[in-house]
Write a protein that holds these residues in place. Structure first.
Motif, PDB file in Angstrom:
ATOM      1  N   THR A 114       0.686  -1.216   0.147  1.00 59.64           N
ATOM      2  CA  THR A 114      -0.058   0.017  -0.152  1.00 59.64           C
ATOM      3  C   THR A 114       0.667   1.220  -0.080  1.00 59.64           C
ATOM      4  OG1 THR A 114      -1.566  -0.963   1.149  1.00 59.64           O
ATOM      5  CG2 THR A 114      -1.867   1.322   1.257  1.00 59.64           C
ATOM      6  N   TYR A 123      -3.226  -0.081  -3.767  1.00 61.07           N
ATOM      7  CA  TYR A 123      -2.342  -1.195  -3.732  1.00 61.07           C
ATOM      8  C   TYR A 123      -1.178  -0.919  -5.062  1.00 61.07           C
ATOM      9  CZ  TYR A 123      -5.753  -4.327  -1.133  1.00 61.07           C
ATOM     10  OH  TYR A 123      -6.372  -4.987  -0.184  1.00 61.07           O
ATOM     11  N   GLY A 170       2.552  -1.570   5.180  1.00 58.91           N
ATOM     12  CA  GLY A 170       1.241  -1.347   4.501  1.00 58.91           C
ATOM     13  C   GLY A 170       0.235  -0.970   5.469  1.00 58.91           C
ATOM     14  N   ASN A 197      -5.592  -5.421   4.540  1.00 58.84           N
ATOM     15  CA  ASN A 197      -4.238  -5.538   4.779  1.00 58.84           C
ATOM     16  C   ASN A 197      -4.239  -7.069   5.684  1.00 58.84           C
ATOM     17  OD1 ASN A 197      -4.478  -2.661   4.631  1.00 58.84           O
ATOM     18  ND2 ASN A 197      -2.334  -2.896   4.484  1.00 58.84           N
TER      19      ASN A 197
END
Lengths: 222, 747
Positions: A114, A123, A170, A197
């Motif tokens: 991310t 993403y 992320g 996530n």
């Protein structure tokens, strides 16, 4: 999470031409779908498809693209192929590489890659590098440093919201973006924000606590 | 500052014994030789406190350099070509087109070596070739350009098919049958006799599928070899010291000429020992190209060829008497480890049965070999026996906790079961499974576990105090995310009366002092004692130098606390004290101390779930895990690991499992889109409880014990909620709905 990036905003007039996958697909895909569309629409669709196809034919599908990416406020020149993803460009084509965003699944399922594209979490394995040109790319490195972490990063350390740490960039990026949008979230909202996530070590409960602590501003500076 | 307590004449220690195939502890009395001691668990300045991890800031900011992130100059990208067939003979690998692609720098194929025997691939995913190229894109193109001719052979990917009479053979070697006997224990005829006298008998079969480790950092290495005599291998591994030997062999170098570096690694869970086939290929490519090669598996590679937790198939016949005594248990246990042997703890797992018999087998299939995964064989055994215990208890009409206590001799389990029951509110549970109005039914269940762990004399640690006051601790060990760096620093800081930030640690390097691999929850129990020993020796060396400045105080009487050094009625600041050291500083060389490590733990888990009987969906509500671990080095990290154990158990109980297509011999879910990992939305409330009534002043690992008991607890909670006993994991909605349907038909 990983919002589809806005189609309109990805159409830039400057050269090199925008080789977006979406426009390319439009060129080759609409003709097939056209048959299912009512007659009066079909004609328009057909005409549009022909035009799109002609335009797509002009776009490069191979060979290097010379791009300028804005990564964490720095202009980074990079030469990549049209198929190169933003994640791949950051990690493997920039020199020096930007390796904070992690390559874990490479198919938009885990969120470890991310990054923020004009402030929105995406993403980066699902974004073509070429589509990121002209936008502000912010990676976890751009949110804070080990010496000067942002509130979310500091909270992650304080609450032990990481173990092996491979998913952490992320999560940090996702949570940072979410708290900008919603500075006073409930636990349920934080969970919802983190649903894109994955973590394997099992840090979720402490990620939630860290997000709530960062929101409340209860994190100590160091 | 941790002063040694005066030597006592005798002391009691616990030593491991094996009872029913399970490690347990027996207390014995030995001479107290006055060896190094941690001191009471509640008297530490740093240890047994909540310590934020020292590598936290580099990890949250993307600055931590994992193996995947290494970029030595001139590095190439490696990729692996996998067999698409589960069983096939490789006739020809034609890589000429791949070699011709600009940017491709090396290609290795299984058929390169004419002296090598023909290659028969035994699972879909087995590597047949590998390439290295200037970019990942070019490397992928090169894979597509390789043409392989296969002669496809008959395959087996289901245990049921492998055991059939006349089934094809998994291995060509006649000495390796599809079904291999493993262990046999007890007297089956005595069990049969005892079953006759039982008041209730349960006959049941339990199954668990193959589970994937799913470490977020895939397996792989960056092999930096440019020709010449030396190489550096950056590895994502659980064993820094397993790398140089493996790499040296492939590179044709001396083992001592290969350095392994494991600065940070993104999870292993038992799957990352040795360099692996991917590392061997990376070495071959690097050698051929005379350039560094970055070969990290793709996620799909990872699912197909990087190992797994073996599945299980366990058949029981067990009986109990009215008072709740387990009198007889007959178990047949199959381990489903693909080409590997699989693992499984023997039955009856932990519980005492007056008469027990078991026989175990490995059933082979054309799937990649199983590897160790967090408590190998234990969650499988625990799920089955905990389900069985529950079935017996319900049949007897006994409380599930009381039934367990009746069959557990060890008082620690009694105490932990009571605590867990209190914490979850056991009294609130469904008295009759499936009772209650409305479609959302809540239920509770419990389970227990055990683990040996323990430490070994394998770690050599150096603690150096420099004249400028800086302190460093160095050892080659690796931090898997368990917090090794943090406690390593904390032990030294506490010993020297300093703060964590005053100490720097260097780990993850085979050029540093040796250390064991992280397997079996033995890292902390092997490393921490060596660190403590090194720190004590460094403290005494500093004290010896200071003695003249502190009124001739004896070195062992000089105290180190709050950043000061005191003795003979005087106190020096740390800086002042260190100024008295020689130019090179002083170094304490630490080795393992038996007295500082323990082994053998218990552990219980309670789970509460909600089952929607209209959709079959299970929603975990709350999980409580109670765990004894002796001295918790860092409570924050221990709790995090316990959370992780509960979450991984939840995945095994409810969502995870490899799905194979029997006809094609292929895995249908080799990716996170189809292999369901636990995610944020499914998280229950998690309560990790350290059992501080365990006052052993000894370090014991916590990684593995925390993953064992929860699987059975969740399965039992599902039954308590809706009345359906699902005996095959994962407990997906279809199984619950089918269970409800057959119940209704039966009624």
């Amino acid at each position: 999470m990983a919002d589809e990036h806005d189609v309109k905003s990805s159409r830039h007039q400057e050269s090199p031409p925008d080789p977006s996958r979406r426009r390319f697909l439009k060129g080759v895909g609409i003709a097939g779908a056209g048959a299912a569309i009512a007659d009066h629409l079909a004609q328009t669709a057909e005409a549009e498809a022909t035009a799109a196809r002609a335009e797509a034919a002009k776009l490069p599908t191979a060979g290097p693209l010379e791009l300028a990416l804005d990564v964490n406020g720095r202009r980074r020149a990079v030469s990549v192929e049209p198929r190169t993803t933003l994640l791949n460009a950051l990690r493997n084509h920039l020199e020096p590489a930007v390796t904070g965003p992690k390559l874990v699944c490479d198919q938009g399922t885990c969120g470890a890659c991310t990054v923020l594209l004009d402030g929105k979490p995406v993403y980066s394995c699902l974004v073509l590098a070429a589509d990121a040109a002209g936008k502000k790319v912010t990676t976890v490195e751009g949110l804070g440093t080990p010496e000067q972490p942002n509130a979310v990063q500091a909270a992650f350390v304080e609450q032990d919201a990481l173990m092996c740490g491979f998913c952490t960039p992320g999560f940090v990026t996702t949570v940072t973006a979410y708290l900008k949008k919603n500075p006073n979230p409930t636990l349920a909202e934080v969970r919802e924000a983190c649903k894109g996530n994955f973590c394997r070590c099992g840090t979720y409960p402490r990620v939630f606590e860290a997000a709530l602590a960062a929101a409340k501003g209860t994190v100590s500076d160091k | 500052m941790q002063q040694q307590s005066p030597a006592k004449k005798k002391k009691k220690i616990k030593v491991p014994r094996v009872v029913n195939g399970v490690d347990t502890l027996v207390e014995i009395e030995v001479d107290d030789d006055g060896s190094v001691a941690w001191g009471p668990n509640d008297k530490h300045a740093l240890l047994n406190h909540r310590l934020p991890r020292v590598d936290g800031h580099v990890k949250v900011s993307g600055a931590a350099e994992y193996t995947h992130d290494r970029r030595p100059p001139g590095m190439l990208y490696g990729r692996v070509l996998r067999s698409p067939h589960a069983h096939a003979r490789v006739l020809k690998v034609d890589a000429s087109a791949a070699r011709g692609i600009p940017g491709v720098k090396a290609v290795v194929a299984s058929t390169d070596d004419p002296a090598r025997k023909e290659l028969v691939v035994l699972f879909a995913g087995q590597p047949v070739a590998a390439v290295a190229a200037e970019t990942p894109e070019i490397a992928e193109d090169a894979l597509r350009a390789i043409r392989v001719d296969y002669e496809v052979l008959p395959h087996l990917v289901r245990a049921e098919d492998s055991v059939k009479e006349g089934a094809p053979k998994v291995f060509a070697d006649p000495k390796e049958p599809n079904v291999e006997p493993r262990d046999k224990r007890g007297d089956a005829s005595k069990v049969a006799e005892a079953l006759k006298g039982a008041d209730v008998v349960v006959e049941a079969e339990y199954r668990t599928p193959i589970i994937h480790h799913s470490s977020l950092e895939t397996h792989g290495n960056v092999v930096d070899y440019r020709g010449g005599e030396e190489a550096t291998v950056y590895a994502s591994t659980q064993g820094t010291f397993t790398i140089p030997g493996d790499a040296a062999q492939e590179l044709g170098l001396k083992e001592s000429a290969v350095r392994a570096v494991v600065e940070h690694m993104g999870g292993g869970f038992g799957s990352k020992f040795g360099i692996g086939v991917e590392g061997m290929l990376a070495c071959q490519l690097s050698k051929q190209a005379k350039a560094p090669v970055h070969l990290m598996l793709t996620r799909k590679d990872e699912f197909l060829l990087a190992g797994n937790r073996s599945g299980s198939w366990q058949k029981f016949k067990a009986g109990a008497t009215k008072d709740g005594t387990l009198v007889a248990l007959h178990a047949v246990q199959y381990r489903l480890g693909g080409l590997g042997d699989g693992s499984q703890a023997g039955q009856p797992y932990i519980y005492a049965a007056a008469n027990a018999y078991r026989e175990g087998y490995s059933i082979h299939t054309h799937e990649d070999a199983s590897r160790a995964m967090r408590a190998p064989g234990h969650p499988q055994a625990s799920f089955a026996v905990e389900s069985l215990m529950d079935e017996l208890a319900y049949k007897l009409g006994m409380d599930a906790v009381e039934f367990r206590k009746k069959n557990l001799k060890d008082a620690v389990y009694h105490r932990q079961l009571d605590r867990g029951a209190r914490e979850i509110g056991w009294g609130r549970r469904n008295k009759t499974p499936g009772a209650g109005a409305g479609p959302l039914k809540r239920g509770m269940g419990c389970g227990i576990g055990t683990w040996g762990g323990g430490g070994n004399d394998e770690c050599k640690v150096d603690v150096t105090v420099a004249r400028d006051g800086s302190v460093s601790v160095a050892v080659g060990t690796q931090d898997l995310g368990t917090g090794t760096r943090t406690y390593t620093r904390a032990i030294v800081a506490e010993e020297l009366g300093l703060q964590i930030k005053d100490v720097a640690e260097r780990i993850g390097d085979s050029r540093l002092g040796s250390a064991n691999s992280s397997g079996g929850s033995t890292t902390a129990a092997s490393l921490a004692p060596s660190v403590k020993d090194a720190a004590v020796k460094a403290r005494l060396a500093v004290a010896e130098r200071l003695s003249p400045l502190l009124g001739g105080a004896k070195p062992e009487e000089i105290t180190f606390s709050n950043g000061g050094v005191s003795g003979g009625g005087k106190t020096l600041s740390w800086r002042q004290a260190c100024a008295a050291l020689p130019a090179a500083g002083v170094t304490g060389h630490g080795v393992w101390q038996t007295s500082l490590a323990g082994r053998g733990v218990h552990g219980v888990c309670f789970a509460e779930v909600e089952v929607d009987v209209e959709t079959g969906r299970v929603r975990p509500i709350k999980m409580v895990h109670v765990q004894d671990i002796g001295l918790p080095l860092n409570r924050l990290a221990v709790e995090s690991q316990m959370n992780g154990g509960m979450i991984q158990s939840l995945g095994m109980a409810l969502w995870e499992g490899r799905v194979m297509d029997a006809k094609l011999g292929l895995q249908l879910n080799p990716g996170f889109g189809d292999y369901k990992l636990p995610g944020a939305l499914e998280m229950p409330e998690l309560v990790p409880l350290i059992d501080d009534e365990d006052t052993r002043e000894a370090v014991i690992g916590v990684g593995e014990p925390s993953i064992i008991p929860a699987v059975g607890a969740v399965a039992n909670a599902v039954h308590n909620a809706c009345g359906v006993r699902v005996r095959e994991l994962p407990i997906t909605p279809d199984k619950i709905l089918m269970g409800l349907l057959s119940e209704r038909r039966g009624a």
